[in-house]
Design a protein around this motif. Structure first.
Motif, PDB file in Angstrom:
ATOM      1  N   THR A 141      93.351  45.007  77.360  1.00  0.00           N
ATOM      2  CA  THR A 141      94.426  45.901  76.921  1.00  0.00           C
ATOM      3  C   THR A 141      94.776  45.612  75.466  1.00  0.00           C
ATOM      4  OG1 THR A 141      95.301  46.028  79.168  1.00  0.00           O
ATOM      5  CG2 THR A 141      96.806  46.622  77.381  1.00  0.00           C
ATOM      6  N   PHE A 142      94.927  44.344  75.132  1.00  0.00           N
ATOM      7  CA  PHE A 142      95.236  43.918  73.768  1.00  0.00           C
ATOM      8  C   PHE A 142      94.129  44.332  72.792  1.00  0.00           C
ATOM      9  CE2 PHE A 142      94.954  40.640  70.437  1.00  0.00           C
ATOM     10  CZ  PHE A 142      96.225  40.726  69.891  1.00  0.00           C
ATOM     11  N   LEU A 143      92.884  44.071  73.164  1.00  0.00           N
ATOM     12  CA  LEU A 143      91.755  44.351  72.270  1.00  0.00           C
ATOM     13  C   LEU A 143      91.534  45.850  72.068  1.00  0.00           C
ATOM     14  CD1 LEU A 143      89.186  41.616  73.368  1.00  0.00           C
ATOM     15  CD2 LEU A 143      90.595  41.669  71.291  1.00  0.00           C
ATOM     16  N   ILE A 144      91.709  46.646  73.112  1.00  0.00           N
ATOM     17  CA  ILE A 144      91.543  48.102  72.983  1.00  0.00           C
ATOM     18  C   ILE A 144      92.523  48.649  71.957  1.00  0.00           C
ATOM     19  CG2 ILE A 144      91.847  50.325  74.167  1.00  0.00           C
ATOM     20  CD1 ILE A 144      90.739  48.913  76.711  1.00  0.00           C
ATOM     21  N   VAL A 164      91.350  54.766  68.395  1.00  0.00           N
ATOM     22  CA  VAL A 164      91.933  54.855  69.737  1.00  0.00           C
ATOM     23  C   VAL A 164      93.235  54.079  69.840  1.00  0.00           C
ATOM     24  CG1 VAL A 164      89.768  55.366  70.897  1.00  0.00           C
ATOM     25  CG2 VAL A 164      90.499  53.002  70.704  1.00  0.00           C
ATOM     26  N   GLU A 165      93.283  52.903  69.246  1.00  0.00           N
ATOM     27  CA  GLU A 165      94.478  52.075  69.141  1.00  0.00           C
ATOM     28  C   GLU A 165      95.250  52.008  70.457  1.00  0.00           C
ATOM     29  OE1 GLU A 165      96.606  53.176  65.543  1.00  0.00           O
ATOM     30  OE2 GLU A 165      94.742  53.365  64.451  1.00  0.00           O
ATOM     31  N   LEU A 166      96.580  51.996  70.389  1.00  0.00           N
ATOM     32  CA  LEU A 166      97.354  51.880  71.634  1.00  0.00           C
ATOM     33  C   LEU A 166      97.344  53.168  72.435  1.00  0.00           C
ATOM     34  CD1 LEU A 166     100.204  53.499  71.129  1.00  0.00           C
ATOM     35  CD2 LEU A 166     100.962  51.336  70.249  1.00  0.00           C
ATOM     36  N   ARG A 167      96.847  54.240  71.830  1.00  0.00           N
ATOM     37  CA  ARG A 167      96.740  55.516  72.555  1.00  0.00           C
ATOM     38  C   ARG A 167      95.766  55.413  73.715  1.00  0.00           C
ATOM     39  NH1 ARG A 167      96.726  57.705  66.625  1.00  0.00           N
ATOM     40  NH2 ARG A 167      98.951  57.931  66.484  1.00  0.00           N
ATOM     41  N   ALA A 168      94.826  54.521  73.583  1.00  0.00           N
ATOM     42  CA  ALA A 168      93.912  54.245  74.691  1.00  0.00           C
ATOM     43  C   ALA A 168      94.289  52.952  75.400  1.00  0.00           C
ATOM     44  CB  ALA A 168      92.472  54.147  74.184  1.00  0.00           C
ATOM     45  N   GLY A 169      94.889  52.019  74.666  1.00  0.00           N
ATOM     46  CA  GLY A 169      95.230  50.715  75.233  1.00  0.00           C
ATOM     47  C   GLY A 169      96.242  50.790  76.361  1.00  0.00           C
ATOM     48  N   ALA A 200     101.943  46.151  79.204  1.00  0.00           N
ATOM     49  CA  ALA A 200     100.921  46.906  78.452  1.00  0.00           C
ATOM     50  C   ALA A 200     101.485  47.378  77.106  1.00  0.00           C
ATOM     51  CB  ALA A 200     100.418  48.090  79.272  1.00  0.00           C
ATOM     52  N   ILE A 201     102.721  47.855  77.107  1.00  0.00           N
ATOM     53  CA  ILE A 201     103.348  48.294  75.850  1.00  0.00           C
ATOM     54  C   ILE A 201     103.415  47.135  74.864  1.00  0.00           C
ATOM     55  CG2 ILE A 201     105.516  49.055  74.778  1.00  0.00           C
ATOM     56  CD1 ILE A 201     106.091  50.607  77.363  1.00  0.00           C
ATOM     57  N   LEU A 202     103.913  45.998  75.323  1.00  0.00           N
ATOM     58  CA  LEU A 202     104.058  44.832  74.455  1.00  0.00           C
ATOM     59  C   LEU A 202     102.703  44.380  73.904  1.00  0.00           C
ATOM     60  CD1 LEU A 202     105.990  42.725  73.267  1.00  0.00           C
ATOM     61  CD2 LEU A 202     105.580  41.349  75.308  1.00  0.00           C
ATOM     62  N   LEU A 203     101.720  44.243  74.784  1.00  0.00           N
ATOM     63  CA  LEU A 203     100.388  43.817  74.353  1.00  0.00           C
ATOM     64  C   LEU A 203      99.789  44.795  73.340  1.00  0.00           C
ATOM     65  CD1 LEU A 203      98.833  42.729  77.772  1.00  0.00           C
ATOM     66  CD2 LEU A 203      99.371  41.238  75.835  1.00  0.00           C
TER      67      LEU A 203
END
Length: 157
Positions: A7-10, A16-21, A35-38
């Motif tokens: 999750t962090f690496l995605i 894609v950034e956090l939009r995919a993470g 997930a939001i925090l990571l």
């Protein structure tokens, strides 16, 4: 633990950034708050490096045989996008940069916003604050969409 790292690496991956993470993390079973925090941390970690080094790397590689065309294209695209943003924003550059990063559309995000800020020689501290606020806005939007989407799928099942 693997889900947290992924999750962090995605969220660190350009485009894609956090939009995919966030959706990926939730789909892998990571609690949405975690997930939001990571993803926010993962999305912001590359920002200082992009701000200070991406421009130099792109300028260095612009005349190289194999990578030159791509690096030149990135410089031209970043400069053009930055100038367009600057022309529309006027004195509201902080808000424009924040919205550019925060509204999840293709070609926007922390990577592109940071590169534009660097190419426009914007103030580092103000840029980081605007980009961080944009990442927070994007995280809120993506989280709502993700949770609504997963709720819709579980209601059908």
């Amino acid at each position: 633990m693997k889900e947290y790292i992924l999750t962090f690496l995605i969220s660190m991956v350009p485009l894609v950034e956090l939009r995919a993470g966030i959706p990926a993390g939730v789909a892998m079973g990571v609690d949405w708050k975690t997930a939001i925090l990571l993803c926010m941390i993962g999305n912001i970690v590359p920002v200082p490096f992009i701000f200070f080094f991406a421009r130099r790397v792109l300028e260095w590689g612009a005349d190289k045989p194999v990578i030159g065309k791509f690096f030149s294209w990135c410089l031209k695209k970043g400069h053009h996008g930055g100038e367009k943003l600057k022309a529309k924003a006027g004195k509201g550059m902080f808000w424009a940069l924040m919205l550019f990063v925060g509204i999840p559309l293709p070609g926007t995000g922390a990577w592109t916003g940071t590169l534009a800020a660097s190419l426009l020689d914007l103030d580092f501290k103000k840029s980081i604050i605007a980009i961080s606020c944009g990442v927070l806005l994007a995280a809120a939007i993506i989280t709502v969409l993700t949770l609504l989407g997963f709720t819709a799928f579980t209601a059908v099942a």
